[in-house]
Design an enzyme around this catalytic site. Structure first.
Site, PDB file in Angstrom:
ATOM      1  N   SER A 150       0.966  -0.967  -0.114  1.00  0.00           N
ATOM      2  CA  SER A 150       0.094  -0.100   0.064  1.00  0.00           C
ATOM      3  C   SER A 150       1.058   1.230  -0.095  1.00  0.00           C
ATOM      4  CB  SER A 150      -0.862  -0.109   1.076  1.00  0.00           C
ATOM      5  OG  SER A 150      -1.924   0.909   1.008  1.00  0.00           O
ATOM      6  N   ASP A 227     -10.134  -5.763  -3.447  1.00  0.00           N
ATOM      7  CA  ASP A 227      -9.414  -4.803  -2.286  1.00  0.00           C
ATOM      8  C   ASP A 227     -10.203  -3.382  -2.401  1.00  0.00           C
ATOM      9  OD1 ASP A 227      -7.769  -2.552  -1.588  1.00  0.00           O
ATOM     10  OD2 ASP A 227      -5.947  -3.636  -2.064  1.00  0.00           O
ATOM     11  N   HIS A 263      -7.218  -6.105   1.067  1.00  0.00           N
ATOM     12  CA  HIS A 263      -6.123  -5.259   1.362  1.00  0.00           C
ATOM     13  C   HIS A 263      -5.515  -5.629   2.625  1.00  0.00           C
ATOM     14  CE1 HIS A 263      -3.968  -1.591   0.126  1.00  0.00           C
ATOM     15  NE2 HIS A 263      -4.038  -1.187   1.197  1.00  0.00           N
TER      16      HIS A 263
END
Lengths: 284, 284
Positions: A150, A227, A263
């Site tokens: 991320s 995600d 995620h």
């Protein structure tokens, strides 16, 4: 002694060291995790830097990311740094989860008051590696890889693209690929650089950097189709792949859209083996 | 519908289901994690029950234990139940971390007020499996294994020794092997059964149970030599092995003392592959 060893934990045949040290670039004490695989008892080992995402510290992935599983087999050390300076007493540093504490975005701030210590770029690229190599000679400073998740995927891609001679491998999990065009990145760059510093913004945008990279690329990127941050347009991996393909005859970016994955660390742990093996191809 | 599915998370090619249901035996809503490996899409799969230790819920090992890594390859479902009833409003249930909430010890309490719902033995052995098999026909009720950590290792050993025809495999991580002779077990059994119920205590003590097991044993037990609870005499694996060896010509207990490992999930995750493969030998 640069580092204080807070704990030494047996993990997958090696040792996970919980370390802290006084860092100049971030103007505070920084904590990190260092995994030394069993092979580190018999000689130098390559080093894979894992950069964490928003709200995380170096502890989360060391516990839930499953990198030690393959790192212990391949003989690669893994460094899990923190994601920002902490406790600098800057007004507003703890006001939001996506800016300030836990959200350093791997840049050197140019805007007050964040210049006081929000220099995670210098910390990750220069100060931390130099400190580690001086205190742990078993770490092979000539064989470095970088990966992340991320915000940390953004860090891994941008740091690699700005320092291709320093890192031999790069990969990312659900990276923020085009921060100047997503809400997370715009908030961070506005805060750390200022709204009018578009050139500075582009210096830390993987999609902008790859346009002028000018050499072959070899990147592994995994993104889950489930995600929510991908769905919200925070990651924009397609923008990066498109820019890479336009910039080089063969982009060499392996983007894997993983069906249904989210995620979380459930996603990271599932593909951690692949990313360690990807790094091993270039580091060993 | 017995279970409410709170979340479905992609993990190692399969699905991790976060479930909850109203349980009769514990007199409250119980949460659990169920991992369905990819093979569950094509037919029945064996089921490995993982019993957690003190203070844990079914979430900890699903996040940090890495059973999914090998379970996805072997084609084994993993059930991660909770460790006690919760929210029964029993006076004192939240007063200590090693008794009451998070510390059900996998027994049916016979002492008031814990009889109100501290029946984790019946929940794990009867109610939960029956509920799972009725709602998830893909789970093969004829091929069950059981494992666990610390208090959950005690649960796995005692439940297996009391029900050898129900479970085809058993293993344990740092199990409490002789609770009637350690502080944790004495506190729990005194609370759930009463100080004067020595016969009842022995019914839930693995070292006592193995003395009269009367058939061949095949158990894998890992304990870390750096485990502070082992050093404090809370686990007493040697007592169990000695009793097993005296009770059977060949005890069949594989006790592995793992150098330097502690009591944490770093220890569990390191050897989770071995325990899933141990179960696979008997379940597949």
């Amino acid at each position: 002694m640069i580092f204080e060893t807070v704990a030494t934990i047996a993990s997958f045949g090696g040792r996970l060291l919980k370390l802290k040290h006084a860092a100049k670039s971030t103007n505070c004490e920084m904590a990190l995790n260092l995994y030394l695989p069993p092979q580190a008892s018999n000689g130098k080992v390559p080093v894979l830097f894992y950069l964490s995402g928003l709200t995380c510290s170096g502890d989360n992935c060391a516990e839930k990311g499953f990198f030690q599983h393959s790192a212990s087999r391949e003989g690669i050390a893994v460094v899990y740094p923190d994601t920002s300076p902490r406790g600098l007493q800057i007004e507003g540093e703890d006001d939001s989860w996506d800016f300030g504490t836990g959200a350093g975005f791997y840049v050197n701030a140019t805007k007050e008051p964040w210049t006081k210590g929000y220099n995670m770029y210098s910390y990750i690229v220069d100060e931390l590696p130099e400190a580690l190599f001086s205190e742990f000679p078993v770490l092979d400073s000539s064989s470095l890889g970088i990966t992340g998740h991320s915000m940390g995927g953004h860090g891994a891609l941008t740091i690699y693209l700005k320092n291709p001679d320093k890192y031999k491998s790069c990969s990312a999990f659900a990276p923020i690929c085009n921060p100047i065009n997503c809400a997370w990145g715009q908030k961070a760059f506005k805060g750390y650089f200022g709204e009018d510093q578009q050139d500075k913004w582009k210096e830390h945008d993987a999609t902008e950097l790859v346009k002028n990279f000018g050499r072959p690329l070899a990147l592994l990127i995994d993104v889950g189709t489930g995600d929510n941050f991908y769905k919200q347009g925070q990651l924009l991996p397609e923008n990066f792949v498109k820019a890479a393909e336009e910039a080089t005859h063969l982009s060499g970016v392996t983007l894997r859209m993983q069906p249904d994955y989210d995620h979380s660390y459930y996603f990271i742990s599932t593909f951690a083996d692949d990313h360690v093996k990807w790094a091993a191809k270039y580091l060993l």
